[in-house]
Design an enzyme around this catalytic site. Structure first.
Site, PDB file in Angstrom:
ATOM      1  N   LYS A 122     -13.674  22.510   7.578  1.00  0.00           N
ATOM      2  CA  LYS A 122     -13.606  23.059   6.230  1.00  0.00           C
ATOM      3  C   LYS A 122     -14.862  22.651   5.466  1.00  0.00           C
ATOM      4  CE  LYS A 122      -9.943  23.085   2.748  1.00  0.00           C
ATOM      5  NZ  LYS A 122     -10.093  24.485   2.434  1.00  0.00           N
ATOM      6  N   ASP A 153     -15.269  26.988   7.956  1.00  0.00           N
ATOM      7  CA  ASP A 153     -14.482  27.814   7.037  1.00  0.00           C
ATOM      8  C   ASP A 153     -14.782  27.419   5.596  1.00  0.00           C
ATOM      9  OD1 ASP A 153     -12.742  29.474   5.758  1.00  0.00           O
ATOM     10  OD2 ASP A 153     -10.947  28.834   6.851  1.00  0.00           O
ATOM     11  N   GLU A 191     -16.564  31.350   8.390  1.00  0.00           N
ATOM     12  CA  GLU A 191     -15.424  32.113   7.885  1.00  0.00           C
ATOM     13  C   GLU A 191     -15.485  32.234   6.361  1.00  0.00           C
ATOM     14  OE1 GLU A 191     -12.006  30.866  10.116  1.00  0.00           O
ATOM     15  OE2 GLU A 191     -10.672  31.341   8.455  1.00  0.00           O
ATOM     16  N   ASP A 244     -11.491  36.465   6.335  1.00  0.00           N
ATOM     17  CA  ASP A 244     -10.115  35.966   6.364  1.00  0.00           C
ATOM     18  C   ASP A 244      -9.398  36.424   5.085  1.00  0.00           C
ATOM     19  OD1 ASP A 244      -7.759  34.586   6.470  1.00  0.00           O
ATOM     20  OD2 ASP A 244      -8.606  32.589   6.602  1.00  0.00           O
ATOM     21  N   LYS A 249      -3.650  37.646   9.984  1.00  0.00           N
ATOM     22  CA  LYS A 249      -2.372  36.948   9.849  1.00  0.00           C
ATOM     23  C   LYS A 249      -1.274  37.994  10.018  1.00  0.00           C
ATOM     24  CE  LYS A 249      -4.041  33.409   6.609  1.00  0.00           C
ATOM     25  NZ  LYS A 249      -5.489  33.544   6.851  1.00  0.00           N
TER      26      LYS A 249
END
Ligand code: MG
Length: 335
Positions: free
Chosen positions: A138, A167, A193, A221, A245
């Site tokens: 992250k 991300d 991401e 995302d 997702k």
């Protein structure tokens, strides 16, 4: 053939509240749907919306379920806007089908989640020893130049052949994203991401510009939570990765068909759903006909009541693990 329909609204606390761009998320809300045929066989699906990702709300799902009645036809038309409910319905029907979904993979790798900042360094060794080979870090949390300096330490600490994805969760402005992507250009980064927020001004131009200007792949995302958003990015010719997702996207079959046709690499990812939604998503992932990267499913244990958790974090998800899951047990917990 008519089916008996039942549903359960649930609100369950997370073990640790989830930090989101919209504040602390403490409880998962959703609705389970159950279809039972004349022989008494049941299929259960989960509608697990995240309204700030652009899905419907649990209230809307519940009121749609209330109006459906308890005797339904297989192909009951659901409002198009209710993508999460559509997914739950199709999952329940798929579970009832006598023909199993074709699996194209016997197992799939899972990405290991590294905490933000320096704490990531201490986690790598143990996760590598456990067998993980793809890691996600992250970023966009601390000072960007400190994070970039730390990136080289992380890369040096990874086992041979391992992959690292970053991300940003939309944290950067375009100028910062450019600095990062320039830095990543000659480093082995699997992808970056969501560098900029889906709500940033001229976000489509920004992301397409970044993807064209730098060699490191970019994954969408937060930008592709719903089917309508995915369709827009496919139509724009998005050249990078899509994080999907299944719990949020609605008609997963249609989404997967379009992604495979576009030859887009895909990460199938959790939406912090209960085990019912998680196992349905993983079964769909095993059947995905295109290029799949390591799954974003290293999130459990997630709930105070661990009977609701999806598969425990492990380097791989195997088909036989999915076959052992009993959705009825989770239905009973939430009834
Ligand atoms: Mg992400």
């Amino acid at each position: 053939m008519s089916l008996h329909f039942a549903y359960r609204r649930y609100t369950v606390p997370f073990r640790i509240p989830v930090r989101t761009a919209h504040g602390l998320w403490t409880h998962r809300e959703g609705v389970l749907v159950k279809l039972t045929d004349a022989k008494g066989r049941s299929g259960i699906g989960e509608a697990a919306p995240i309204p700030w990702f652009g899905t419907e709300t649990a209230d809307e799902i519940e009121s749609a379920c209330r109006s459906i009645g308890d005797s339904v036809q297989k192909h009951t038309a659901l409002p198009v806007r209710l993508g999460c409910l559509t997914h739950a319905w199709k999952s329940a029907l798929r579970a009832l089908a006598t023909e199993p979904t074709t699996s194209r993979h016997a197992y799939l790798p899972v990405v290991a989640l590294l905490p933000a900042g320096r704490a990531a360094l201490e986690r790598i060794k143990g996760l590598a020893e456990a067998g993980f080979r793809t890691f996600k870090w992250k970023v966009g949390v601390g000072d960007p130049s400190d994070e970039r300096a730390l990136l080289d330490d992380l890369l040096a600490a990874l086992p041979n052949g391992a992959k690292l994805r970053l991300d940003a969760n939309g944290a950067w402005v375009r100028r910062e994203a450019e600095r990062w992507l320039a830095y990543c250009a000659d480093r082995p980064i699997e992808f970056v991401e969501q560098p900029v927020s889906p709500d940033a001004p001229a976000v489509e131009d920004s992301l397409l510009g970044l993807a064209g200007d730098f060699p490191t792949r970019i994954a969408l995302d937060e930008s592709v939570a719903t089917l309508a958003q995915l369709e827009r990015w496919l139509a724009a010719g998005w050249p990078g990765v899509f994080v999907i997702k299944p719990s949020l996207i609605g008609d997963v079959d249609l989404a997967f068909e379009k992604l495979a046709k576009a030859k887009s690499p895909v990460v199938v990812s959790s939406a912090m759903e209960t085990a019912i939604g998680a196992y349905a998503a993983l079964r769909l992932a095993l059947a995905f006909p295109g290029e799949l990267l390591a799954l974003g499913f290293g999130v459990y244990p997630l709930f105070v009541d661990n009977r609701l958790d999806g598969p425990a974090v492990a380097p791989f998800v195997r088909r036989e693990d999915l076959e052992r899951f009993d959705p009825e047990a989770v239905w009973n917990v939430l009834s």
